[in-house]
Design an enzyme around this catalytic site. Structure first.
Site: not given
Length: 75
Positions: A61-62
């Protein structure tokens, strides 16, 4: 530090006085982020991902809101 119990998961980090990268970007909207700071941020994020991947950790979930800034080395 990560603590897990049957009911809760807690992740503790150092204090990030500048908050998330998304807020930092929005606060600099008028003047923009100077090139040396952009270069430093990209380098630090890439280094962090290499560190994680080297330990078989995938972030998944960058995004700018998940990148915390302590302000060290930023103008």
């Amino acid at each position: 530090v990560c603590m897990i119990s049957e009911e809760k998961l807690a992740i503790l980090t150092e204090f990030a006085r500048l908050g998330g990268l998304d807020g930092f970007i929005h606060s600099k909207k008028k003047g923009g982020i100077q090139f040396p700071n952009k270069k430093k941020l990209i380098k630090e994020i890439a280094h962090a991902l290499l560190y994680l991947h080297g330990r078989d950790v995938i972030h998944r979930d960058l995004k700018s809101g998940n990148v915390l800034l302590d302000g060290e080395g930023l103008d």
